[in-house]
Design a protein around this motif. Sequence first.
Motif, mmCIF file in Angstrom:
data_model
loop_
_atom_site.group_PDB
_atom_site.id
_atom_site.type_symbol
_atom_site.label_atom_id
_atom_site.label_comp_id
_atom_site.label_asym_id
_atom_site.label_seq_id
_atom_site.Cartn_x
_atom_site.Cartn_y
_atom_site.Cartn_z
ATOM 1 N N GLY A 151 0.798 -1.222 0.000
ATOM 2 C CA GLY A 151 0.000 0.000 0.000
ATOM 3 C C GLY A 151 0.826 1.266 0.000
ATOM 4 N N SER A 152 1.939 1.284 -0.721
ATOM 5 C CA SER A 152 2.804 2.462 -0.728
ATOM 6 C C SER A 152 2.123 3.663 -1.392
ATOM 7 N N THR A 153 1.266 3.421 -2.372
ATOM 8 C CA THR A 153 0.561 4.536 -3.025
ATOM 9 C C THR A 153 -0.366 5.236 -2.047
ATOM 10 N N ARG A 154 -1.097 4.470 -1.248
ATOM 11 C CA ARG A 154 -1.988 5.077 -0.247
ATOM 12 C C ARG A 154 -1.191 5.836 0.804
ATOM 13 N N LEU A 155 -0.014 5.291 1.171
ATOM 14 C CA LEU A 155 0.828 5.995 2.145
ATOM 15 C C LEU A 155 1.234 7.365 1.618
ATOM 16 N N ALA A 156 1.618 7.411 0.331
ATOM 17 C CA ALA A 156 2.064 8.676 -0.255
ATOM 18 C C ALA A 156 0.942 9.695 -0.322
ATOM 19 N N ILE A 157 -0.298 9.214 -0.451
ATOM 20 C CA ILE A 157 -1.436 10.130 -0.548
ATOM 21 C C ILE A 157 -1.857 10.630 0.824
ATOM 22 N N ARG A 158 -1.826 9.740 1.817
ATOM 23 C CA ARG A 158 -2.377 10.070 3.131
ATOM 24 C C ARG A 158 -1.384 10.769 4.053
ATOM 25 N N GLY A 187 2.181 1.227 10.858
ATOM 26 C CA GLY A 187 1.644 1.951 9.708
ATOM 27 C C GLY A 187 2.120 1.445 8.372
ATOM 28 N N ALA A 188 2.925 0.401 8.366
ATOM 29 C CA ALA A 188 3.407 -0.142 7.087
ATOM 30 C C ALA A 188 3.668 -1.622 7.235
ATOM 31 N N ARG A 189 3.164 -2.379 6.286
ATOM 32 C CA ARG A 189 3.453 -3.803 6.200
ATOM 33 C C ARG A 189 4.111 -4.052 4.853
#
Length: 505
Positions: A332-339, A409-411
């Motif tokens: 989910g790196s894309t969602r991390l970059a957005i949020r 917050g990251a897996r």
Amino acid sequence: MSDGAKLWRRTVRRLTLSVAVANGLGGLLMFLLLGFLVPFAPEGPDRHLAVNAIVAAVYLPLSLLAGTLFALRRGKAIERWLDSGRPPTPEERRRVLNSPAEIVAISAGFWTIAAIMFTAINVSTDGWAAFVVGGAMLLGGETTCAVTYLLHERIIRPVTVLALAGAPAPERTGPGVSGRLAMAWSLGTGIPLLGILTAATAGMVDPDQDPALLAGAIALLAVIGLLVGSFAISIASRSVAEPIAAVRRAMARVEEGDYDSRVPVDDGSEVGLLEAGFNSMAAGLHERERLRDLFGRHVGREVAQAALERDGDVELGGELREVAVVFVDVLGSTRLAIRRPPHEVVALLNRFFSIVVEEVETHCGWVNKFEGDAALCVFGAPTALPDSAGAALRAARSINRRLVGELEGARAGIGVSAGPAVAGNVGTEERFEYTVIGDPVNEAARLCELAKRRSERVLASEAVVRRAEAEEAEHWELRDSVLLRGREQETRVAAPLRLRVAAGG
């Protein structure tokens, strides 16, 4: 008053005292030797002795005062530099290095004047006696000047260190090792022997000389040679031995890995060149170690070490090696970059990669490359491992355990594979990289994609589990077979046992 100015004033006080003592003792010994042990005025000795004593008593303090004032005036430029606290100019550095020679030149000038003056005073009484007086004064002046140089050179060393700090290797200034040893020899052997020869010659030329006085003169010269020679050789030897000992101690620290070791450059002779050369060598080793460390961080320490063992020779191409590969990718790196703000994303990725690198290196692997938010880790190349498959599997389990426990917050998905692959340098001689190409790399990447979609998060191929030794293989359980993207045959996957137990609970 600055620390530099205080240092200079302390140094000047010590220099003034040493010069006054050396020249005062030299003058006193000359008066005693010539006045009482070598009778140079057989007619009316009391009158001539009194005249010489009066002249000596007036000339000695006046010459010391004049020489001190002249030396202080010459040293004003050094004091201004030390008081300013800035690096010295080349002219100021030259003044510091030439300071011992300038003091000796001043002292030699006054001793030469004294020799001429006392020769003139005594020439009317006895020409031979005047010659003895003049020669003895010159020899005494040479002895005093040599002692003055050795003392001055040693006392001023703290200032010399500041003058040469951060400067290139100094050009040779003043007498070197051989010159100092020759100076010490002349003080302890050469001049006393010459004085003894002069006294003996005087006795042969004038048989009326008192044998007891001549014997006393010879004995005094021998004692002076013994004492002054011992003092001079002690200073000369220490001026060489102490810097060499400092270099030796610094070399021992370098051998232990302390590449920041430096020695103060406190000499303008070849001893100073040695000290400066060591500092230059240590700086070069420090820079090489820094580049080696940076090189290892960029390409991996295993690859860097292998390249260094080949003396940097580049050989493009590869060789077939049995390797194991771990591919790790953030979920989910894309969602991390957005949020999240960019700086938080970067900090999170840095923490993620630090965990990956630490665990991979702990298990004797290395990170071949970072690809965005993913990492490709290799075991078994360029350095062979006896159980590369087992090391890769242990690293995968450790990475997952730490990511779950330490990185909120990251897996990440983790894929592990093993098999034959080509490992070597790819590119051109001007720009290349060490990499691993083959089916294990592709399979590990596909298993990582699958792991990101499944609850296990860590998947390995059946091939890597069967290649691992039993101690590690028993921690894994074979699961279903899947058709990975881009492959024609199904791959049976395995997952760590503890994940199944946790899911079941």
